[in-house]
Design an enzyme around this catalytic site. Structure first.
Site: not given
Ligand code: C5P
Length: 401
Positions: A218, A314, A296, A286
């Site tokens: 991203n 996380i 590849k 996500d």
């Molecule tokens: O739910 P969302 O992704 O919008 O939440 C954002 C927050 O959650 C941020 O602080 C991001 O660093 C954390 N996050 C995470 N692990 C993920 C997705 C988001 O720690 N897989």
């Protein structure tokens, strides 16, 4: 100047600081640094090398510090002739700014052939240097070796910054601005609001492999997370920064752990716990590709279907641990910021969440933020990311303490 917001609150009251000035054009900026140190309440003594006096006169520093400037080992007027021993024993910090390439070389080799190098060798306090030199000198192998040695000896290296240089070239080697050096000092002196705390920060994007040469990622630049790590270190915390792929340098005094995917980021975060505070700034993907191809992928007219599976959250996982650290989340939304952000804070059970508009923040140098905590909303009007990070850390410190 927005980036300087916040340094007026830096207090160095009763701190004894020796400001060492070496020979380089940035010596003129050391005069401003001396003024800021005195304004922050520090008891400043200035020591200049012979080369520094070719750029600025001792009288300038005498006027700004209110004390005679130390220029020679052989000054018979200085009591018992042991000034270098007494001074460095009494000081809380020895700060050399600017530190020339030559001075760093002498320091790395433990030379004591003038007053300032002798003060450094005889000290029992911390030593910080703010290098300033031409970019080629900064990149030169001997300078690299000297810096490595100095870091191994426990010397804090502040900067340098990159940009336009006095010689007309552009690159790394400029001395950090005096206000930024000042902001780093409470952390070095263990005097900041997060002194003694461990802070774990995630930053940047993640990279989820599709095959050995492609992946999903991203637009996160990592700038906000790196600024948060810097601000926490300035506030005196021991900071570990778990970073996805970015092209940023780790801030001074911050330990960086590099990762690629969300799974690697999760493993690194769990390894680095326990921590007093966890600040999740990273834009974690996500989803990841269910089974990344070992070779590849070949182009095909039939198109390509990728099956994506959800990545672990996380932040939610860390916040749910028994004895969890104080967890701070970031929420980048593209619409209805307040509504989505507050819902996210409740769902992930976070004491503090930082909301921003994604289209307004990603990759940019500045941001407008909205903090959400148990007491409500706190807007942080638009400013550069380091200023915002310092404001966030101040807010967090009040909640913690
Ligand atoms: O739910 P969302 O992704 O919008 O939440 C954002 C927050 O959650 C941020 O602080 C991001 O660093 C954390 N996050 C995470 N692990 C993920 C997705 C988001 O720690 N897989």
């Amino acid at each position: 100047m927005e980036s300087r917001v916040g340094i007026e609150s830096v207090s160095l009251a009763y701190k004894k600081i020796i400001l060492g000035v070496t020979g380089g054009i940035a010596a003129y900026k050391a005069a401003e640094l001396c003024r800021l140190l005195a304004k922050a309440g520090a008891d400043v003594r200035v020591a200049m090398t012979a080369a520094a006096q070719q750029f600025v006169t001792p009288l300038t520093f005498q006027a700004l510090s209110g004390k005679p400037v130390l220029t020679s080992l052989w000054d018979s007027a200085s009591g018992d002739g042991m000034e270098h021993i007494h001074l460095s024993r009494d000081a809380d910090l020895l700060l050399v700014a600017p530190a020339s390439a030559d001075f760093l070389a002498r320091l790395a080799h433990g030379r004591a052939d003038d007053l300032l190098s002798t003060l450094c060798l005889a000290r029992s306090c911390g030593l910080a240097v703010a290098p300033a030199m031409n970019r080629e000198m900064w990149a030169a192998a001997p300078t690299r070796r000297n810096l490595e040695q100095l870091r191994a000896d426990g010397v804090s290296v502040l900067g340098p910054a990159a940009g336009e240089q006095a010689c007309g070239e552009i690159g790394p080697g400029r001395m950090l601005e005096p206000a930024d050096i000042l902001a780093a000092l409470p952390g070095l002196l263990g005097a900041g609001p997060l002194a003694g705390k461990r802070v774990l920060v995630t930053a940047g994007p993640t990279f989820e492999p599709i095959d050995p040469v492609r992946g999903l990622t991203n637009l996160s630049s990592g700038k906000m997370g790196y600024a948060v790590a810097q601000a926490a270190a300035e506030a005196g915390a021991a900071v570990c920064l778990v970073s996805g792929p970015t092209c940023l340098a780790a801030p001074a005094g911050v330990r960086r752990v590099d990762v690629q995917s969300a799974a690697e980021m999760r493993a690194a975060v769990l390894r680095e716990l326990p921590s007093d505070v966890f600040i999740a700034v990273a834009a974690v993907a996500d989803y990841r590709v269910d089974a990344a191809a070992p070779q590849k992928l070949k182009k095909s007219d039939a198109g390509l279907n990728l099956r994506l599976v959800a990545n672990p959250d996380i932040l939610a996982e860390v916040a749910a641990l028994p004895g969890a650290p104080f967890c701070v989340g970031f929420a980048a939304e593209t619409e209805r910021l307040a509504e989505h952000a507050e819902a996210k804070r409740i769902r992930k059970k976070l004491p503090l969440l930082v909301g921003n508009l994604a289209q307004d923040t990603l990759g940019q140098d500045s941001a407008e933020l909205l903090l959400f905590d148990d007491r409500g909303r706190h807007p942080l009007p638009r400013a550069d990311k380091l200023t915002q990070a310092r404001r966030l850390i101040r807010h967090l410190a009040t909640l913690l303490n």
